[in-house]
Design a protein around this motif. Structure first.
Motif, PDB file in Angstrom:
ATOM      1  N   THR A  29     -15.997 -24.184  -2.131  1.00 50.96           N
ATOM      2  CA  THR A  29     -15.981 -22.611  -1.086  1.00 50.96           C
ATOM      3  C   THR A  29     -15.810 -21.782  -1.414  1.00 50.96           C
ATOM      4  OG1 THR A  29     -13.289 -24.383  -2.032  1.00 50.96           O
ATOM      5  CG2 THR A  29     -13.211 -21.770  -1.117  1.00 50.96           C
ATOM      6  N   ASN A  30     -16.539 -20.700  -2.269  1.00 52.80           N
ATOM      7  CA  ASN A  30     -17.112 -20.099  -2.310  1.00 52.80           C
ATOM      8  C   ASN A  30     -18.506 -19.449  -1.916  1.00 52.80           C
ATOM      9  OD1 ASN A  30     -14.660 -18.560  -3.269  1.00 52.80           O
ATOM     10  ND2 ASN A  30     -14.937 -19.820  -5.112  1.00 52.80           N
ATOM     11  N   LEU A  34     -15.791 -20.128   2.864  1.00 49.09           N
ATOM     12  CA  LEU A  34     -15.140 -19.302   3.412  1.00 49.09           C
ATOM     13  C   LEU A  34     -16.381 -18.581   3.975  1.00 49.09           C
ATOM     14  CD1 LEU A  34     -13.827 -18.241  -0.062  1.00 49.09           C
ATOM     15  CD2 LEU A  34     -12.648 -18.755   1.919  1.00 49.09           C
ATOM     16  N   THR A 114     -14.956 -12.076   1.336  1.00 50.76           N
ATOM     17  CA  THR A 114     -13.353 -13.064   1.555  1.00 50.76           C
ATOM     18  C   THR A 114     -12.318 -13.231   0.797  1.00 50.76           C
ATOM     19  OG1 THR A 114     -14.850 -14.850  -0.032  1.00 50.76           O
ATOM     20  CG2 THR A 114     -15.541 -14.504   2.456  1.00 50.76           C
ATOM     21  N   ALA A 117      -9.859 -17.730  -3.619  1.00 54.40           N
ATOM     22  CA  ALA A 117      -9.958 -18.663  -3.229  1.00 54.40           C
ATOM     23  C   ALA A 117     -10.140 -19.733  -4.537  1.00 54.40           C
ATOM     24  CB  ALA A 117     -10.524 -20.125  -1.873  1.00 54.40           C
TER      25      ALA A 117
END
Length: 136
Positions: A29-30, A34, A114, A117
């Motif tokens: 995700t990171n 994102l 971002t 998350a």
């Protein structure tokens, strides 16, 4: 999303067109999703609008080294990873379009490009009792 501070060609996310970008694990995700989504929202496609897309997997130290040496222009990783693992390099790096984020009345301690998350999902063992599975 970060660049070399002395690279004056890159000040904003919109400056990423035609640049060499290093990403982490594609399932992350990171270090991928994102940034991918944020750039897509700006009309930048990582695959067609960049000079080169370099996949580093979990080799984030190599990614930072390559940004510092100019081998790539941009790195994408969790900002918390940079602050924890490469604090001596931070003065040489620029977090692009940095944000101070507050979550549940707490200030996130690191600048980030971002939104926040989770880095990992929540899992439950298939052998756990039904009440536990439903609670999770």
């Amino acid at each position: 999303i970060y660049s070399l501070l002395s690279n004056n060609e890159i000040q904003n996310l919109t400056d990423l067109r035609g640049k060499k970008i290093g990403v982490g694990v594609v399932l992350s995700t990171n270090s991928y999703h994102l940034g991918f989504q944020m750039l897509s929202d700006l009309g930048i496609n990582l695959f067609s609008d960049t000079a080169q897309l370099v996949f580093y997997g979990n080799e984030y130290h190599d990614q930072v080294r390559d940004v510092l040496s100019g081998k790539i222009d941009i790195g994408m990783s969790a900002s918390s990873w940079l602050y924890v693992n490469r604090p001596n390099d931070l003065p040489s790096l620029r977090i692009l379009e940095p944000k101070h984020i507050t979550f549940e009345n707490e200030q996130f301690p690191f600048l980030t490009t971002t939104e926040l998350a989770p880095q990992s999902g929540i899992y439950v063992s298939p052998t756990a009792p039904l009440e536990v599975k439903e609670a999770v």
